[in-house]
Design a protein around this motif. Structure first.
Motif, PDB file in Angstrom:
ATOM      1  N   THR A   4      77.883  27.400  16.051  1.00 47.57           N
ATOM      2  CA  THR A   4      77.448  26.039  16.306  1.00 47.57           C
ATOM      3  C   THR A   4      77.214  25.349  14.967  1.00 47.57           C
ATOM      4  OG1 THR A   4      75.115  26.665  16.447  1.00 47.57           O
ATOM      5  CG2 THR A   4      76.353  26.578  18.525  1.00 47.57           C
ATOM      6  N   THR A   5      77.359  24.023  14.964  1.00 40.64           N
ATOM      7  CA  THR A   5      77.126  23.258  13.747  1.00 40.64           C
ATOM      8  C   THR A   5      76.282  22.033  14.082  1.00 40.64           C
ATOM      9  OG1 THR A   5      79.109  21.891  14.000  1.00 40.64           O
ATOM     10  CG2 THR A   5      79.352  23.935  12.754  1.00 40.64           C
ATOM     11  N   GLN A   6      75.593  21.526  13.070  1.00 43.76           N
ATOM     12  CA  GLN A   6      74.824  20.304  13.229  1.00 43.76           C
ATOM     13  C   GLN A   6      74.969  19.474  11.959  1.00 43.76           C
ATOM     14  OE1 GLN A   6      70.611  20.696  14.143  1.00 43.76           O
ATOM     15  NE2 GLN A   6      70.789  18.853  15.396  1.00 43.76           N
ATOM     16  N   LEU A   7      75.516  18.287  12.123  1.00 43.85           N
ATOM     17  CA  LEU A   7      75.767  17.371  11.012  1.00 43.85           C
ATOM     18  C   LEU A   7      74.518  16.566  10.701  1.00 43.85           C
ATOM     19  CD1 LEU A   7      77.941  15.914   9.159  1.00 43.85           C
ATOM     20  CD2 LEU A   7      78.161  14.284  11.038  1.00 43.85           C
ATOM     21  N   SER A   8      74.219  16.403   9.415  1.00 44.99           N
ATOM     22  CA  SER A   8      73.151  15.497   8.997  1.00 44.99           C
ATOM     23  C   SER A   8      73.656  14.662   7.835  1.00 44.99           C
ATOM     24  CB  SER A   8      71.881  16.259   8.621  1.00 44.99           C
ATOM     25  OG  SER A   8      72.110  17.126   7.537  1.00 44.99           O
TER      26      SER A   8
END
Length: 160
Positions: free
Chosen positions: A52-56
């Motif tokens: 999973t990835t989470q962009l900021s």
């Protein structure tokens, strides 16, 4: 004596229901940087791992005439990725192991820096090597590419 954070970056979670997917209107009235965090996305799932990835994105404060208008942020997208390999697939190291890394994505969509966050060293090395090869469509702020950050979580599962 406790440390007091200096100029904390305001934090905003991108709401996909409020705008087209991955397109956010950034308020213009801020004189401080604004950190936008997009929802976590699953990019790979198999019997041996899940990623999973989470962009900021940290949006700098605007000045002059641009400040009178809201900024448009178009989130970049992962266009190609390499799966990390388990360097010891036969080991009985547990039901699953979680690895977390923090990647910086440059204006051209290339991973420019990777920092380990947590996980066993033998899996961190494999994960960091794979994430370094990932390629992104750049994130755009008012049509111009900007640097972003990606938190990547890989869960290695013990083969059954």
């Amino acid at each position: 004596m406790s440390a007091v954070p200096r100029n904390p970056v305001p934090h905003m979670v991108a709401q996909p229901n409020l705008a087209p997917p991955d397109l956010v209107t950034v308020p213009s009235k801020s004189s401080k940087p604004l950190k936008l965090v997009f929802p976590q996305k699953q990019i790979a799932f198999s019997s041996s791992l899940m990623i999973t990835t989470q962009l900021s994105v940290v949006v700098p404060p605007e000045s002059g005439l641009v400040a009178a208008q809201a900024s448009q942020l178009q989130a970049g997208k992962l266009v190609s990725y390499v799966l990390p390999r388990n360097p010891r697939p036969g080991d009985q190291y547990g039901a699953e192991e979680t690895v977390r890394v923090h990647a910086t994505i440059g204006q051209q969509g290339l991973v420019t820096e990777i920092k380990p966050v947590s996980g066993p060293i033998f899996l961190l090395s494999s994960t960091m090597g794979a994430v370094h090869l990932w390629r992104y469509k750049p994130t755009l702020l008012n049509g111009m590419p900007i640097e972003t950050h990606q938190d990547v979580t890989v869960i290695f599962k013990l083969p059954r």
